[in-house]
Scaffold this active site. Structure first.
Site, short mmCIF file in Angstrom:
data_model
loop_
_atom_site.label_atom_id
_atom_site.label_comp_id
_atom_site.label_asym_id
_atom_site.label_seq_id
_atom_site.Cartn_x
_atom_site.Cartn_y
_atom_site.Cartn_z
CG ASN A 14 37.44 34.67 37.07
OD1 ASN A 14 37.62 35.42 37.94
ND2 ASN A 14 38.29 34.13 36.63
NE ARG A 52 65.67 36.59 46.29
CZ ARG A 52 66.85 36.92 46.76
NH1 ARG A 52 67.02 37.00 48.15
NH2 ARG A 52 67.53 37.59 45.91
CG HIS A 106 37.51 41.73 33.39
ND1 HIS A 106 38.11 40.56 33.55
CD2 HIS A 106 37.28 42.41 34.70
CE1 HIS A 106 38.23 40.44 34.82
NE2 HIS A 106 37.81 41.44 35.66
NE ARG A 131 41.45 32.64 43.27
CZ ARG A 131 42.30 33.13 44.18
NH1 ARG A 131 43.24 32.18 44.59
NH2 ARG A 131 42.06 34.22 44.63
CD GLU A 162 32.90 40.55 42.75
OE1 GLU A 162 32.68 39.08 42.44
OE2 GLU A 162 33.58 41.13 41.91
CD GLU A 165 41.50 31.90 37.89
OE1 GLU A 165 41.43 33.22 39.00
OE2 GLU A 165 41.17 32.45 36.78
CE LYS A 193 38.79 34.91 46.49
NZ LYS A 193 38.99 36.16 46.08
CE LYS A 236 43.07 35.12 40.92
NZ LYS A 236 41.80 35.18 40.08
CG HIS A 263 34.48 38.83 36.85
ND1 HIS A 263 33.43 38.28 37.82
CD2 HIS A 263 35.02 39.30 37.96
CE1 HIS A 263 33.43 38.69 39.25
NE2 HIS A 263 34.39 39.49 39.24
CG HIS A 280 35.43 45.02 39.60
ND1 HIS A 280 35.64 44.54 38.50
CD2 HIS A 280 35.17 43.82 40.39
CE1 HIS A 280 35.83 43.18 38.31
NE2 HIS A 280 35.60 42.78 39.69
P1 NAD Z 1 38.97 50.80 46.71
O1 NAD Z 1 40.01 50.13 47.47
O2 NAD Z 1 39.30 51.91 45.89
O3 NAD Z 1 37.81 51.42 47.73
C1 NAD Z 1 36.62 52.20 47.31
C2 NAD Z 1 36.80 53.69 47.94
O4 NAD Z 1 36.41 53.41 49.39
C3 NAD Z 1 38.10 54.22 48.22
O5 NAD Z 1 37.92 55.73 47.85
C4 NAD Z 1 38.45 53.85 49.52
O6 NAD Z 1 39.24 54.96 50.11
C5 NAD Z 1 37.12 54.05 50.26
N1 NAD Z 1 37.02 53.25 51.45
C6 NAD Z 1 37.62 52.37 51.95
N2 NAD Z 1 37.32 51.76 52.99
C7 NAD Z 1 36.22 52.88 53.42
C8 NAD Z 1 35.40 53.05 54.52
N3 NAD Z 1 35.38 51.95 55.69
N4 NAD Z 1 34.59 53.97 54.58
C9 NAD Z 1 34.55 54.87 53.59
N5 NAD Z 1 35.45 54.79 52.69
C10 NAD Z 1 36.10 53.72 52.48
O7 NAD Z 1 38.09 49.68 45.90
P2 NAD Z 1 37.54 48.19 46.30
O8 NAD Z 1 36.19 48.18 45.46
O9 NAD Z 1 37.59 47.97 47.56
O10 NAD Z 1 38.65 47.41 45.55
C11 NAD Z 1 38.77 47.46 44.20
C12 NAD Z 1 40.26 46.79 43.72
O11 NAD Z 1 40.03 45.46 44.22
C13 NAD Z 1 40.41 46.79 42.29
O12 NAD Z 1 41.72 47.26 42.32
C14 NAD Z 1 40.25 45.54 41.91
O13 NAD Z 1 41.20 44.98 40.85
C15 NAD Z 1 40.71 44.77 43.50
N6 NAD Z 1 40.14 43.34 43.42
C16 NAD Z 1 41.08 42.37 43.95
C17 NAD Z 1 40.55 41.21 43.83
C18 NAD Z 1 41.58 39.88 44.38
O14 NAD Z 1 41.16 38.91 44.48
N7 NAD Z 1 42.76 40.30 44.80
C19 NAD Z 1 39.36 40.78 43.83
C20 NAD Z 1 38.33 41.69 43.40
C21 NAD Z 1 38.90 42.95 43.22
N1 GLY Z 2 38.46 37.40 42.47
C1 GLY Z 2 38.50 36.22 41.92
C2 GLY Z 2 39.51 35.45 42.44
O1 GLY Z 2 40.05 35.81 43.49
O2 GLY Z 2 40.02 34.63 42.07
#
Ligand code: NAD
Ligand code: GLY
Length: 362
Positions: free
Chosen positions: A247, A124, A254, A243, A188, A239, A229, A146, A250, A267
């Site tokens: 987006n 939990r 999407h 918040r 972003e 949100e 942020k 998130k 987005h 993305h």
């Molecule tokens: P990712 O986590 O897949 O990383 C991209 C690639 O880079 C991967 O292959 C990873 O292993 C590699 N990598 C990571 N760090 C590295 C480094 N220092 N050097 C070399 N390679 C490295 O992709 P991302 O773009 O970081 O994240 C995308 C995800 O984030 C999606 O799932 C999306 O939904 C999520 N997201 C979440 C939020 C939120 O608010 N929680 C906001 C935006 C996106």
């Molecule tokens: N990436 C959008 C949010 O965190 O609300």
């Protein structure tokens, strides 16, 4: 070291710091200690990130007296799923990790999201910290709480708002990041300028070279993005209103991702094209001048981001938007640009969206 506090209204005990400093990876262990955490900890990462910087973080944690359980998740968005979260739960349960045991998320947004979700739900809720290693994770996903995983029917459909205890951002770790990943994160960063801060947008326009490598301009951009942020999340953690400005672009993005099966574009690349569409839609609706849309498009183009997907049919994009969005009495909600640094939420008739997309596709 730069410290930005995410101050959550009326919930001071859940407020937390974002630390930004080159080389801070070696300080994660002492940093956890200062948060009052001790004993055991779990580190969740993936094999690639572990090979790049995992051992440094483990050494720092062990040096601060932590007994570290390392859990590796396979690399890739396709592993941000419940089965992989379940694998993490299995390891935590086998090792009898307790409610006070912190979890460290070391990786990009995929690792951050799944680890945060496991932390929110294991026993939990256990404390966790974010150590983001992609630009996208440093400026967006590691801040704001998130967390979640994907479902076969859609992205991020399972999740929780669950804030970390701290975020440790080391810009130097981006040196090994693929250039295309860095560019995707910059989309972003541009978004924060559009939605909040014209001065920051101008700074980005004037420093496009310095943003393409780990230079001072990029560090400054990470700091300002986190400040914005943090401010937005402070005002509206879950949100309910403000918040949603995060987006911007987005809704279109999407749809582009869905139509292309989440494989053709990263993305951030989809967000870049989505922001150009959102800006020109804003101009078409008379919410901003055409020059605003032009400025956004020019900056994204200069940063090497895609600004259009001519191969996509507008009917497909509209169809995906109708699935993604709640359409209330034929109206869809959009974040529209009023000018650089200011946006507005507006409900728009579905027909207006359709007419715009049809024209944009020509
Ligand atoms: P990712 O986590 O897949 O990383 C991209 C690639 O880079 C991967 O292959 C990873 O292993 C590699 N990598 C990571 N760090 C590295 C480094 N220092 N050097 C070399 N390679 C490295 O992709 P991302 O773009 O970081 O994240 C995308 C995800 O984030 C999606 O799932 C999306 O939904 C999520 N997201 C979440 C939020 C939120 O608010 N929680 C906001 C935006 C996106
Ligand atoms: N990436 C959008 C949010 O965190 O609300």
């Amino acid at each position: 070291m730069r410290t930005i506090n995410v101050e959550l209204e009326q919930r001071q005990e859940r407020s937390y710091p974002i630390y930004i400093e080159r080389g801070i990876l070696d300080e994660v262990g002492p940093g956890l200690g200062r948060l009052g955490l001790k004993g055991r900890c779990a580190l969740v990462t993936n094999p690639l990130v572990r090979s790049i910087c995992g051992e440094r973080v483990i050494k720092s944690l062990e040096g601060a007296g932590f007994d570290v359980l390392t859990v590796e998740v396979k690399d890739g968005e396709q592993y941000k799923i419940l089965a992989e979260a379940s694998m993490i739960y299995d390891r935590l349960i086998e090792e009898k990790l307790e409610r006070s045991t912190p979890i460290v998320a070391l990786g990009g947004g995929v690792i951050g999201d799944i680890t945060g979700f496991v932390a929110a739900t294991y026993l939990r809720g256990v404390p966790y910290v974010q150590v983001p290693t992609t630009l996208l994770a440093q400026v967006d996903s590691s801040v704001g709480g998130k967390t979640g995983v994907n479902h076969p029917r859609g992205k991020n459909l399972i999740g929780a708002f669950y804030q970390p205890r701290a975020v440790f951002i080391d810009p130097d770790v981006l040196k090994t990041l693929d250039k295309s990943e860095l560019r995707a994160g910059l989309a972003e960063v541009v978004k924060y300028g559009v939605i909040w801060d014209e001065g920051f947008f101008r700074f980005l326009e004037e420093n496009t070279q310095g943003l393409s490598a780990v230079e001072d301009a990029l560090v400054r951009a990470i700091e300002r993005s986190c400040e914005i942020k943090a401010h937005v999340v402070k005002e509206d953690e879950t949100e309910k209103g403000l918040r949603s400005i995060l987006n911007f672009g987005h809704t279109f993005a999407h749809a582009i991702e869905a139509v292309t099966g989440y494989t053709r574009y990263k993305h951030g690349e989809a967000v870049s094209m989505g922001m150009v569409l959102a800006a020109s839609f804003s101009a078409r609706l008379g919410v901003c001048e055409e020059t605003v849309a032009d400025r956004i498009e020019n900056l994204l183009k200069t940063l090497g981001l895609p600004v259009e997907a001519p191969e996509l049919r507008y009917e497909a994009i509209l169809g995906a938007m109708l699935v993604d969005k709640k359409v209330l009495s034929g109206r869809m909600r959009f974040v529209l640009a009023k000018k650089i640094g200011d946006v507005v939420l507006r409900d728009v008739q579905r027909e207006e969206v359709e007419a715009f997309l049809r024209k944009a596709a020509r």
